[in-house]
Motif scaffolding. Structure first.
Motif, PDB file in Angstrom:
ATOM      1  N   CYS A 142       4.422  14.405  37.646  1.00 14.86           N
ATOM      2  CA  CYS A 142       5.328  14.676  38.775  1.00 14.86           C
ATOM      3  C   CYS A 142       4.933  15.924  39.552  1.00 14.86           C
ATOM      4  CB  CYS A 142       6.772  14.783  38.286  1.00 14.86           C
ATOM      5  SG  CYS A 142       7.132  16.291  37.376  1.00 14.86           S
TER       6      CYS A 142
ATOM      7  N   CYS B 194       5.738  17.674  31.795  1.00 16.77           N
ATOM      8  CA  CYS B 194       7.063  18.273  31.636  1.00 16.77           C
ATOM      9  C   CYS B 194       7.871  17.385  30.676  1.00 16.77           C
ATOM     10  CB  CYS B 194       7.750  18.411  32.997  1.00 16.77           C
ATOM     11  SG  CYS B 194       8.218  16.848  33.749  1.00 16.77           S
TER      12      CYS B 194
ATOM     13  N   CYS C 162       2.736  19.666  35.943  1.00 18.79           N
ATOM     14  CA  CYS C 162       2.841  18.399  35.231  1.00 18.79           C
ATOM     15  C   CYS C 162       1.905  17.388  35.911  1.00 18.79           C
ATOM     16  CB  CYS C 162       4.286  17.923  35.262  1.00 18.79           C
ATOM     17  SG  CYS C 162       4.488  16.247  34.654  1.00 18.79           S
TER      18      CYS C 162
ATOM     19  N   CYS D  96       5.473  18.934  39.012  1.00 20.32           N
ATOM     20  CA  CYS D  96       6.383  20.076  38.954  1.00 20.32           C
ATOM     21  C   CYS D  96       5.675  21.207  38.202  1.00 20.32           C
ATOM     22  CB  CYS D  96       7.698  19.710  38.259  1.00 20.32           C
ATOM     23  SG  CYS D  96       7.583  19.544  36.468  1.00 20.32           S
TER      24      CYS D  96
ATOM     25  N   CYS E 280       8.821  13.834  32.003  1.00 20.01           N
ATOM     26  CA  CYS E 280       7.704  12.896  32.107  1.00 20.01           C
ATOM     27  C   CYS E 280       7.217  12.483  30.719  1.00 20.01           C
ATOM     28  CB  CYS E 280       6.567  13.503  32.919  1.00 20.01           C
ATOM     29  SG  CYS E 280       6.970  13.617  34.673  1.00 20.01           S
TER      30      CYS E 280
HETATM   31 ZN   LIG Z   1       6.654  15.843  35.099  1.00 24.30          ZN
END
Ligand SMILES: [Zn+2]
Length: 111
Positions: free
Chosen positions: A9, A45, A6, A11, A48
């Motif tokens: 973030c 993601c 992402c 992730c 987000c």
């Molecule tokens: Zn994210």
């Protein structure tokens, strides 16, 4: 294959996971031969994507354009919101049990 992260973030997004992908490339217009940049894929993601869509408009024309597209997708139907909600539920489930107890104690005292 390179893992997808992402943009916001960082992730990791597994293939098949719910996410939002923004595809971007640039090309010249009215110039011969036509030049085309390589294509870029930017992923967000669900948390987000939803948070961006519901947040304030970003600075910059390019960010505004991407924000508008993400808002369009997030508002179209609730599956991204549900995915974000589900993963939030997962995080809450991982919190130490004390958090929940403190809250119910506080509620009991307040009531
Ligand atoms: Zn994210």
């Amino acid at each position: 294959m390179q893992p997808i992260c992402c943009l916001r973030c960082r992730c990791e997004i597994q293939s098949g996971d719910k996410s939002v992908a923004v595809y971007m490339f640039a090309q010249t217009v009215g110039v011969r031969p036509r030049q085309k940049s390589s294509a870029n894929r930017i992923c967000f993601c669900p948390q987000c994507a939803v948070s961006l869509a519901m947040g304030l408009p970003p600075d910059g024309a390019l960010n505004m354009a991407a924000w508008g597209m993400i808002r369009e997708l997030v508002s179209a139907e609730p599956s991204l919101n549900e995915a974000a909600w589900e993963s939030l539920r997962g995080v809450v489930g991982l919190l130490p049990a004390g958090v929940e107890d403190d809250r119910s104690n506080r509620l009991r005292r307040a009531g």
